[in-house]
Design a protein around this motif. Structure first.
Motif, mmCIF file in Angstrom:
data_model
loop_
_atom_site.group_PDB
_atom_site.id
_atom_site.type_symbol
_atom_site.label_atom_id
_atom_site.label_comp_id
_atom_site.label_asym_id
_atom_site.label_seq_id
_atom_site.Cartn_x
_atom_site.Cartn_y
_atom_site.Cartn_z
ATOM 1 N N PRO A 85 0.802 -1.239 0.000
ATOM 2 C CA PRO A 85 0.000 0.000 0.000
ATOM 3 C C PRO A 85 0.831 1.284 0.000
ATOM 4 N N TRP A 86 2.094 1.219 0.441
ATOM 5 C CA TRP A 86 2.908 2.433 0.546
ATOM 6 C C TRP A 86 3.537 2.829 -0.785
ATOM 7 N N GLY A 87 3.324 2.025 -1.803
ATOM 8 C CA GLY A 87 3.811 2.379 -3.124
ATOM 9 C C GLY A 87 5.311 2.202 -3.274
ATOM 10 N N THR A 88 5.839 2.851 -4.334
ATOM 11 C CA THR A 88 7.270 2.742 -4.637
ATOM 12 C C THR A 88 8.027 3.882 -3.962
ATOM 13 N N PHE A 89 9.134 3.554 -3.339
ATOM 14 C CA PHE A 89 9.960 4.572 -2.681
ATOM 15 C C PHE A 89 11.412 4.140 -2.736
ATOM 16 N N ASN A 90 12.270 5.079 -2.388
ATOM 17 C CA ASN A 90 13.709 4.839 -2.408
ATOM 18 C C ASN A 90 14.256 5.177 -1.033
ATOM 19 N N ASN A 91 14.945 4.227 -0.415
ATOM 20 C CA ASN A 91 15.497 4.454 0.929
ATOM 21 C C ASN A 91 16.515 5.589 0.952
ATOM 22 N N GLU A 92 17.214 5.843 -0.185
ATOM 23 C CA GLU A 92 18.195 6.933 -0.229
ATOM 24 C C GLU A 92 17.509 8.293 -0.078
ATOM 25 N N ASN A 93 16.314 8.422 -0.685
ATOM 26 C CA ASN A 93 15.559 9.683 -0.549
ATOM 27 C C ASN A 93 15.123 9.911 0.890
ATOM 28 N N LEU A 94 14.742 8.836 1.576
ATOM 29 C CA LEU A 94 14.346 8.970 2.987
ATOM 30 C C LEU A 94 15.531 9.424 3.836
ATOM 31 N N GLU A 95 16.712 8.898 3.536
ATOM 32 C CA GLU A 95 17.909 9.291 4.296
ATOM 33 C C GLU A 95 18.233 10.771 4.065
ATOM 34 N N LYS A 96 18.046 11.258 2.813
ATOM 35 C CA LYS A 96 18.309 12.679 2.523
ATOM 36 C C LYS A 96 17.353 13.591 3.275
ATOM 37 N N ILE A 97 16.083 13.155 3.363
ATOM 38 C CA ILE A 97 15.089 13.950 4.118
ATOM 39 C C ILE A 97 15.504 14.060 5.569
ATOM 40 N N THR A 98 15.982 12.967 6.116
ATOM 41 C CA THR A 98 16.416 12.966 7.516
ATOM 42 C C THR A 98 17.635 13.859 7.699
ATOM 43 N N GLN A 99 18.557 13.824 6.731
ATOM 44 C CA GLN A 99 19.775 14.649 6.820
ATOM 45 C C GLN A 99 19.449 16.137 6.752
ATOM 46 N N LEU A 100 18.344 16.489 6.085
ATOM 47 C CA LEU A 100 17.943 17.903 5.992
ATOM 48 C C LEU A 100 17.259 18.386 7.270
ATOM 49 N N GLY A 101 17.105 17.513 8.263
ATOM 50 C CA GLY A 101 16.535 17.917 9.550
ATOM 51 C C GLY A 101 15.052 17.669 9.673
ATOM 52 N N PHE A 102 14.476 16.949 8.735
ATOM 53 C CA PHE A 102 13.048 16.634 8.805
ATOM 54 C C PHE A 102 12.846 15.208 9.317
ATOM 55 N N THR A 103 11.768 15.054 10.049
ATOM 56 C CA THR A 103 11.384 13.715 10.536
ATOM 57 C C THR A 103 10.065 13.325 9.876
ATOM 58 N N PRO A 104 10.034 12.194 9.126
ATOM 59 C CA PRO A 104 8.792 11.772 8.478
ATOM 60 C C PRO A 104 7.897 10.988 9.454
ATOM 61 N N TYR A 105 6.609 11.334 9.408
ATOM 62 C CA TYR A 105 5.620 10.590 10.196
ATOM 63 C C TYR A 105 4.598 9.989 9.222
ATOM 64 N N PHE A 106 4.442 8.689 9.294
ATOM 65 C CA PHE A 106 3.607 7.974 8.331
ATOM 66 C C PHE A 106 2.271 7.598 8.969
ATOM 67 N N TYR A 107 1.193 7.777 8.161
ATOM 68 C CA TYR A 107 -0.157 7.504 8.663
ATOM 69 C C TYR A 107 -0.982 6.775 7.601
ATOM 70 N N CYS A 108 -1.974 6.063 8.130
ATOM 71 C CA CYS A 108 -2.935 5.364 7.258
ATOM 72 C C CYS A 108 -4.318 5.571 7.865
ATOM 73 N N ILE A 109 -5.268 6.028 7.031
ATOM 74 C CA ILE A 109 -6.596 6.320 7.527
ATOM 75 C C ILE A 109 -7.613 6.013 6.438
ATOM 76 N N SER A 110 -8.836 5.738 6.849
ATOM 77 C CA SER A 110 -9.906 5.526 5.880
ATOM 78 C C SER A 110 -10.060 6.775 5.025
ATOM 79 N N SER A 111 -10.191 6.578 3.729
ATOM 80 C CA SER A 111 -10.260 7.715 2.805
ATOM 81 C C SER A 111 -11.404 8.661 3.148
ATOM 82 N N GLY A 112 -12.496 8.147 3.673
ATOM 83 C CA GLY A 112 -13.634 8.992 4.031
ATOM 84 C C GLY A 112 -13.356 9.889 5.221
#
Length: 598
Positions: A114-141
């Motif tokens: 369900p999370w689709g296609t992603f690249n772990n290198e991009n996630l590491e770059k986001i973290t290096q820029l000082g951002f913390t990703p928070y992942f969520y899943c919820i009913s579309s409605g």
């Protein structure tokens, strides 16, 4: 007849006995005895090695049968490894490991998809820029568009009615929305899918290798037989008694030969080392009888005395019709016989647990109709007294003296029949001398009976009959002993003629058939007489007469049945069995089985 038995000898390590016996109970067909012996480490290792071969052979046979049923092509050739057991075990371990790995990969794929296609290198770059990703899943409605104005949100995927998104926050700051954070997969679904396909290819190759192993089944059997041969030789030499640090339990078991396939299948599935051979008389196998529908009903009667030995003739089928007719002679009343038939049929159809006993009672009742019909006794009266009959019909019924002689002649016939059975049986067994002696006695008994009857009745018989009698007498004298010296043999054979007194005593025993039948008829007659006298009582005489007839005849029936049951037993077990050469002493077939608890 006696069912043929197969003798099994199998050896179980003492720690496995309890489980083995529990499994054996499920079959419910094996009669088991056991004993303990000491074994050494060499024997123990051999037993374990044989068990491994049995296990692998059984597993490969199941695999082959499954492949044939699914019409799967079996690869040609054999594995390069010559250690088939180790190679098979490695394939099984690999198969189990691949199954576990495939199960885990499928679970990871389902979670990552369900999370689709992603690249772990991009996630590491986001973290290096000082951002913390928070992942969520919820009913579309329930997804709130206003969150996009308050937080930097990126929707990753819409999948099966749910929205998957990520919120990027600076530093350690957390989003203010009240949602449970989801665990983001460490590996994208496309990478997991590639690994799943590779694992499936390995599993397919593993299955192919296992199917290839089925070509080695015959080789494995040869190896196992070689191990068994070496172990048999080792145990025969008594080497197993050198070290008594471990024990085995040696079972000797018997089962009907007709179910050999079932027993062998059970032993092989349980990886049991066993030997199988045809049971012999000296093994004293248990006795399981197999008779036709009529004789089978009389098996419980024969078991009251002794079961035949293994290899001996089962006399049930021979004494059954005699017993039925003797019972009828002793009961002595057609009315009682009809009553027993009705009672037996009711028990047979209404009380299933005792259906066979009901059938037996019905057959005994039939005998009690046939034999009393000779003198026409019906509930203590004579048929020709109850119903008008022509004189020529009335004259056909036997009087008391004729019933007396009929009982004697019927007994002589049974003795002759028993001697002939014994003679034929000995001929079949190759004991010609004993067989000739038995036929000699049968001829002489018949000859003496005919001679006495001719004197009493005043008739003559052809002279050549005497020559047959002389031949029978010669059979007794010449074949009455196995002594090699002819003079000694003739002397012992002549002395054996003294047994004629025993035969005469046996014949006289059959008088009880007449005595019991007559006494039963007399008791019935007395009940009728008393009932007729009670009928003369004014007003209530009919009631007392009916009561006396019902209760009185029930009492006489029960009393007569007791005598009719016991005395034919004596005639069967003593007179008939003795003249038929019955020895007995067999033990009943008692297989290990579970008891059904209600």
């Amino acid at each position: 007849m006696i069912k043929k038995m197969t003798k099994y000898s199998f050896v179980i390590f003492h720690k496995e006995v309890e489980d083995f016996l529990k499994n054996l109970q499920e079959t419910g067909v094996v009669d088991v005895t056991r004993q303990k012996r000491a074994i050494d480490s060499y024997s123990m290792n051999k037993f374990e090695e044989i068990a491994k071969y049995n296990s692998v052979i059984s597993a490969l046979n199941r695999l082959l049968a499954d492949a044939n049923s699914k019409k799967v092509e079996i690869p040609s050739g054999k594995p390069q490894s010559t250690d088939y057991i180790a190679y098979y075990n490695s394939l099984i371990e690999e198969r189990d490991a691949l199954k576990v790995k495939l199960f885990n990969l499928n679970a990871d794929y389902t979670a990552a998809l369900p999370w689709g296609t992603f690249n772990n290198e991009n996630l590491e770059k986001i973290t290096q820029l000082g951002f913390t990703p928070y992942f969520y899943c919820i009913s579309s409605g329930k997804y709130n568009k206003e969150w996009e104005g308050a937080y930097p949100i990126q929707i990753l995927n819409e999948y099966e009615g749910k929205t998957y998104f990520v919120i990027l926050m600076e530093g350690n700051e957390k989003p203010g929305i009240k949602l449970t954070e989801c665990t983001f997969p460490s590996v994208p679904a496309e990478v997991i899918e590639k690994e799943i396909n590779e694992t499936k290819e390995l599993a397919a190759q593993n299955e192919k290798n296992l199917l290839e192993m089925t070509n080695c089944i015959e080789d494995l059997k040869v190896m196992k037989e070689e191990l068994l041969s070496n172990l048999d030789l080792y145990l025969a030499e008594g080497a197993s008694t050198k070290k008594a640090d471990e024990t085995i339990v040696i079972f000797e078991a018997f089962a009907p030969t007709e179910i050999d396939e079932t027993v062998v299948k059970f032993l092989e599935e349980n990886n049991v080392y066993y030997l199988k051979e045809e049971a012999k008389e000296e093994d004293n196998p248990p006795i399981k009888l197999k008779n036709n529908f009529f004789a089978k009903l009389y098996e419980p009667i024969g078991e009251l005395y002794l079961l035949p030995k293994y290899g001996e003739l089962d006399l049930t089928v021979f004494f059954a019709p005699f017993y039925m007719l003797f019972f009828g002679l002793c009961l002595g009343d057609m009315g009682y016989g009809i009553t027993l038939i009705l009672v037996g049929l009711i028990v047979n159809f209404k009380v299933k647990a005792y259906a066979n006993y009901g059938k037996l009672v019905a057959w005994l009742g039939l005998g009690s109709v046939i034999m009393p019909a000779l003198n026409g006794t019906f509930f203590g009266a004579k048929l020709y007294e109850l119903f008008p009959m022509p004189q020529n019909i009335t004259d056909m019924f036997f009087n008391d003296m004729q019933m007396f002689w009929f009982a004697i002649l019927f007994g002589i016939f049974q003795i002759l029949f028993a001697r002939i059975i014994q003679g034929v049986y000995n001929f079949v067994k190759g004991r010609i001398r004993v067989g000739l002696n038995c036929f000699g006695w049968a001829i002489c008994i018949a000859w003496a009976t005919l001679a006495y009857a001719s004197m009493e009745a005043g008739f003559t018989y052809p002279e050549w009959v005497n020559y047959i009698g002389y031949a029978g007498l010669a059979g007794i004298v010449l074949c009455g002993s196995d002594a090699k010296n002819p003079i000694v043999r003739i002397f012992k054979g002549t002395f054996s003629l003294y047994d004629s007194t025993s035969v005469f005593g046996d014949v006289l025993s059959y008088i009880r058939l007449f005595g019991l039948g007559t006494s039963g008829g007399i008791l019935g007659f007395v009940i009728n007489s008393i009932a007729l006298n009670l009928n003369e009582i004014p007003y209530v005489g009919w009631f007392f007469m009916g009561f006396m007839l019902i209760v009185g005849h029930i009492f006489v029936l029960l009393l007569s049945c007791l005598g009719a049951f016991v005395h034919p037993l004596r005639l069967t077990f003593i007179e008939f069995y003795k003249n038929a050469g019955f020895e007995g002493g067999g033990r009943a077939y008692n297989p290990l089985k579970k008891t059904n608890k209600q």
